[in-house]
Design an enzyme around this catalytic site. Structure first.
Site, PDB file in Angstrom:
ATOM      1  N   ASP A  12      -7.169 -10.049   2.952  1.00  0.00           N
ATOM      2  CA  ASP A  12      -6.368 -11.289   2.966  1.00  0.00           C
ATOM      3  C   ASP A  12      -5.280 -11.198   4.040  1.00  0.00           C
ATOM      4  O   ASP A  12      -4.097 -11.224   3.732  1.00  0.00           O
ATOM      5  CB  ASP A  12      -5.751 -11.553   1.569  1.00  0.00           C
ATOM      6  CG  ASP A  12      -4.780 -10.475   1.122  1.00  0.00           C
ATOM      7  OD1 ASP A  12      -4.901  -9.315   1.594  1.00  0.00           O
ATOM      8  OD2 ASP A  12      -3.877 -10.788   0.317  1.00  0.00           O
ATOM      9  N   ASP A  17      -3.224  -5.921   6.323  1.00  0.00           N
ATOM     10  CA  ASP A  17      -4.679  -6.114   6.420  1.00  0.00           C
ATOM     11  C   ASP A  17      -5.092  -6.130   7.893  1.00  0.00           C
ATOM     12  O   ASP A  17      -6.138  -5.580   8.249  1.00  0.00           O
ATOM     13  CB  ASP A  17      -5.090  -7.451   5.796  1.00  0.00           C
ATOM     14  CG  ASP A  17      -4.712  -7.562   4.338  1.00  0.00           C
ATOM     15  OD1 ASP A  17      -5.545  -7.305   3.463  1.00  0.00           O
ATOM     16  OD2 ASP A  17      -3.546  -7.921   4.081  1.00  0.00           O
ATOM     17  N   ASN A  41      -2.295 -13.156   0.491  1.00  0.00           N
ATOM     18  CA  ASN A  41      -0.988 -13.187   1.153  1.00  0.00           C
ATOM     19  C   ASN A  41      -0.642 -14.585   1.649  1.00  0.00           C
ATOM     20  O   ASN A  41       0.515 -14.998   1.632  1.00  0.00           O
ATOM     21  CB  ASN A  41      -0.983 -12.213   2.330  1.00  0.00           C
ATOM     22  CG  ASN A  41      -0.970 -10.773   1.870  1.00  0.00           C
ATOM     23  OD1 ASN A  41      -0.284 -10.439   0.908  1.00  0.00           O
ATOM     24  ND2 ASN A  41      -1.732  -9.922   2.536  1.00  0.00           N
ATOM     25  N   THR A 126      -8.856  -5.003   0.153  1.00  0.00           N
ATOM     26  CA  THR A 126      -7.409  -4.874   0.374  1.00  0.00           C
ATOM     27  C   THR A 126      -6.666  -6.169   0.051  1.00  0.00           C
ATOM     28  O   THR A 126      -5.554  -6.379   0.533  1.00  0.00           O
ATOM     29  CB  THR A 126      -7.105  -4.432   1.832  1.00  0.00           C
ATOM     30  OG1 THR A 126      -7.582  -5.462   2.723  1.00  0.00           O
ATOM     31  CG2 THR A 126      -7.750  -3.106   2.179  1.00  0.00           C
ATOM     32  N   PHE A 167       0.974  -6.416  -6.033  1.00  0.00           N
ATOM     33  CA  PHE A 167       0.594  -7.781  -5.643  1.00  0.00           C
ATOM     34  C   PHE A 167      -0.897  -8.085  -5.827  1.00  0.00           C
ATOM     35  O   PHE A 167      -1.254  -9.125  -6.396  1.00  0.00           O
ATOM     36  CB  PHE A 167       0.992  -8.068  -4.180  1.00  0.00           C
ATOM     37  CG  PHE A 167       0.536  -9.433  -3.733  1.00  0.00           C
ATOM     38  CD1 PHE A 167       1.243 -10.572  -4.083  1.00  0.00           C
ATOM     39  CD2 PHE A 167      -0.640  -9.595  -2.989  1.00  0.00           C
ATOM     40  CE1 PHE A 167       0.805 -11.842  -3.701  1.00  0.00           C
ATOM     41  CE2 PHE A 167      -1.078 -10.855  -2.605  1.00  0.00           C
ATOM     42  CZ  PHE A 167      -0.348 -11.977  -2.963  1.00  0.00           C
ATOM     43  N   ASN A 168      -1.794  -7.237  -5.315  1.00  0.00           N
ATOM     44  CA  ASN A 168      -3.225  -7.593  -5.329  1.00  0.00           C
ATOM     45  C   ASN A 168      -3.769  -7.735  -6.752  1.00  0.00           C
ATOM     46  O   ASN A 168      -4.674  -8.535  -6.992  1.00  0.00           O
ATOM     47  CB  ASN A 168      -4.051  -6.551  -4.567  1.00  0.00           C
ATOM     48  CG  ASN A 168      -3.821  -6.631  -3.071  1.00  0.00           C
ATOM     49  OD1 ASN A 168      -3.431  -7.666  -2.543  1.00  0.00           O
ATOM     50  ND2 ASN A 168      -4.039  -5.515  -2.377  1.00  0.00           N
ATOM     51  N   HIS A 235       0.300  -0.589   3.482  1.00  0.00           N
ATOM     52  CA  HIS A 235      -0.548  -0.301   2.313  1.00  0.00           C
ATOM     53  C   HIS A 235      -2.045  -0.274   2.630  1.00  0.00           C
ATOM     54  O   HIS A 235      -2.751   0.677   2.297  1.00  0.00           O
ATOM     55  CB  HIS A 235      -0.321  -1.377   1.236  1.00  0.00           C
ATOM     56  CG  HIS A 235       1.094  -1.598   0.863  1.00  0.00           C
ATOM     57  ND1 HIS A 235       1.753  -0.813  -0.062  1.00  0.00           N
ATOM     58  CD2 HIS A 235       2.008  -2.523   1.257  1.00  0.00           C
ATOM     59  CE1 HIS A 235       2.985  -1.243  -0.221  1.00  0.00           C
ATOM     60  NE2 HIS A 235       3.168  -2.278   0.574  1.00  0.00           N
ATOM     61  N   ASP A 236      -2.522  -1.382   3.240  1.00  0.00           N
ATOM     62  CA  ASP A 236      -3.973  -1.566   3.342  1.00  0.00           C
ATOM     63  C   ASP A 236      -4.633  -0.568   4.289  1.00  0.00           C
ATOM     64  O   ASP A 236      -5.816  -0.241   4.125  1.00  0.00           O
ATOM     65  CB  ASP A 236      -4.291  -2.996   3.809  1.00  0.00           C
ATOM     66  CG  ASP A 236      -3.876  -4.018   2.772  1.00  0.00           C
ATOM     67  OD1 ASP A 236      -3.691  -3.638   1.603  1.00  0.00           O
ATOM     68  OD2 ASP A 236      -3.736  -5.202   3.143  1.00  0.00           O
TER      69      ASP A 236
END
Ligand code: BDR
Ligand code: CA
Length: 307
Positions: A12, A17, A41, A126, A167-168, A235-236
């Protein structure tokens, strides 16, 4: 000869990402078989446009980008524009992509690609898990067709969107519950490790040496990427880096259950390291120095190919 791992990246974009797409394209041990997009996102139109623009900019215009679900399974879509900016790419403004999205739906792309090569392709997610949950509902054999299934999402400790939820998972907890309950092993690369990948000054300075990749994508994207906990983490990228170099991470088997009903805890990944029948391998350690060496080395190769 280096063995390559074929992956589908369901994402996303999203600043981190976009950085994950760049890493996946550039790492010699990874073949990016396709990108699928989901609302997260920002809305689906933007995540798809961003994936296309990033792929085109970094020289991956041949990688198919297939759009997926525009909203979570049951809940209204809630985005993270406050973190990733209105466009979803922070301050990066990229040229128009050379190609449009592939025809068809991401769920069909995921099922069809894995069905054609059972046991060969690693699925990396992700973003919110909406596409993956729908794919599993449509084709439960998918769980046995993946070579590996890796997500950036969740946390064995605190969340980042609420005190309990990352979040995800928070964005589509019902989808995450389907995914963790599908009878396969989920490799969970969550906040326990990803929050240790904040790009600090020496990393940013190495990005300044990467020509247009640094000046037009990485640095402006990261420059307007905000986080409630201070400098944001990439993160991703961790989920794709795990595919390339699993030895950088320390993983612990656990039973992970997704809270979907709690008034204050919806989206929490309740992680039981002592539980019977583990359904996940949860990353609890990362070698951050080696991670950045790997990521920046890979970006140098992307930058060189763009010159
Ligand atoms: C996750 O949420 C999104 O905002 C990021 O792209 C990442 O996938 C981190 O919690
Ligand atoms: Ca993401």
């Amino acid at each position: 000869m280096t063995q390559t791992t074929r992956i589908i990246l369901d994402c996303d974009p999203g600043v981190d990402d976009a950085l994950a797409i760049t890493f996946a394209h550039g790492h010699p041990g990874i073949e990016l078989a396709g990108i699928t997009t989901v609302a997260g996102n920002v809305g689906l139109d933007k995540t798809t446009a961003n994936a296309l623009a990033v792929a085109s900019f970094i020289g991956a215009a041949g990688t198919p980008v297939t759009a997926g679900c525009p909203a979570p399974l049951l809940r209204p879509a809630l985005d993270a524009r406050d973190v990733h900016g209105e466009s979803g790419l922070g301050g990066a403004v990229l040229p128009e992509p050379q190609a449009g999205p592939a025809s068809g739906h991401a769920v069909d792309f995921i099922i069809g690609t894995l069905a054609a090569a059972p046991g060969e392709i690693t699925l990396v997610a992700t973003g919110p898990l909406t596409n993956i949950a729908l794919a599993l509902r449509r084709e439960p054999r998918l769980a046995g067709w993946v070579r590996d299934f890796v997500i950036m999402g969740g946390s064995a400790g605190r969340g980042n969107t609420t005190p309990a939820a990352e979040f995800n998972i928070w964005a589509d907890p019902e989808a995450a519950a389907v995914v963790f309950g599908a009878g396969w092993q989920v490799t969970m690369i969550g906040l326990d490790v990803t929050l240790r990948t904040r790009p600090e000054a020496p990393v940013l300075s190495r990005m300044r040496e990467l020509g247009a990749l640094g000046s037009d994508l990485l640095l402006p994207a990261l420059g307007q990427y905000k986080s409630v906990e201070g400098d944001p983490a990439v993160h991703d990228v961790c989920a794709v880096a795990y595919v390339a170099e699993p030895g950088l991470f320390g993983l612990v088997p656990a039973r992970v259950s997704v809270e979907t009903r709690g008034q204050w805890t919806s989206g929490m990944t309740v992680t039981d390291f002592a539980g019977a029948e583990p359904n996940a391998l949860v990353a609890m350690e990362i070698d951050t120095g080696a991670f950045w060496d790997l990521v920046l080395g890979t970006y140098s190769q992307v930058a060189a190919a763009m010159r």
